[in-house]
Design an enzyme around this catalytic site. Sequence first.
Site, mmCIF file in Angstrom:
data_model
loop_
_atom_site.group_PDB
_atom_site.id
_atom_site.type_symbol
_atom_site.label_atom_id
_atom_site.label_comp_id
_atom_site.label_asym_id
_atom_site.label_seq_id
_atom_site.Cartn_x
_atom_site.Cartn_y
_atom_site.Cartn_z
ATOM 1 N N GLU A 283 -7.524 -9.716 -1.904
ATOM 2 C CA GLU A 283 -6.368 -10.117 -1.117
ATOM 3 C C GLU A 283 -6.684 -11.405 -0.358
ATOM 4 O OE1 GLU A 283 -4.802 -5.614 0.014
ATOM 5 O OE2 GLU A 283 -5.792 -6.845 1.540
ATOM 6 N N HIS B 185 -10.654 -8.349 1.380
ATOM 7 C CA HIS B 185 -9.754 -9.389 1.909
ATOM 8 C C HIS B 185 -10.598 -10.406 2.669
ATOM 9 C CE1 HIS B 185 -5.587 -10.279 3.849
ATOM 10 N NE2 HIS B 185 -6.333 -11.371 3.836
ATOM 11 N N HIS C 160 -1.370 -0.891 4.204
ATOM 12 C CA HIS C 160 -1.482 -1.239 5.624
ATOM 13 C C HIS C 160 -1.088 -0.034 6.484
ATOM 14 C CE1 HIS C 160 -2.424 -4.579 8.368
ATOM 15 N NE2 HIS C 160 -1.769 -3.840 9.238
#
Length: 262
Positions: free
Chosen positions: A85, A58, A205
């Site tokens: 991401e 990410h 997450h």
Amino acid sequence: MRKFAVIPHKAKSRMKTKLSVNINKIATLRNARGGNEPNVIEAALNCEKFGAQGITVHPRPDERHIRYQDVYELKEVLTTEFNIEGKPIDEFMKMVLEVKPTQVTLVPDAENAITSNAGWDTEKHQDYLTEIITELKRNKIRTSIFLDPRPELIESVAATGTDRIELYTESFATHYAQGDKTEVEMYKATALFAQEAGLEVNAGHDLSLDNIQYLISEIPFLAEVSIGHALISEALYLGLENTIQRYLRKIELGYKNAKNEQ
């Protein structure tokens, strides 16, 4: 908590949930000292060797952990699925269209946020997301939208043309750690609505060795879980290979528990 009716659906033959390891925290450690130790590329390859079925990164504009150059270098060596991401700003889009990973997960990163802290409002941003996703799919890149557990958004999600959603699981993890298992119901409802709309479902997450088995047992048709912070933290105590193998066993047990309940 608001209740949603569970939509009956026929059981489908499917592969078990894939584990994608987010290596951002490896890069955070490297960047704290400068140089190239620990080596992000070596860590990613070890994750694959130890059984991970994908690697997630990410990158953020300030490159505080994964750098854009890391992404290009990883693409050259990875043999499993590569998931990138991020918020689709111009620099991010240029990179992913050049790299062409397996999957791009669109995340509405707020400025100065330490980590991702919300999913998309797909009703408000439907046209914007549709434009981005059209471009990604034109380049044969699988797309996923980071989403809070809100079943009412699935219609607008499906209208964007995305392939998948990724359920933002912080709320599930927080409630589960407090002994509250009811929060998963909203996730199940959202996942089932997505499945009925023809979308595949990822999750990520704050997932950990403590809660992953239960989540899989409740939503066994998850295509992928992306886990970084907890997995890398647990690896400090358990070792990276041992930790990844434990996750794979937890996923297997969750899947078996779900099958036994059918």
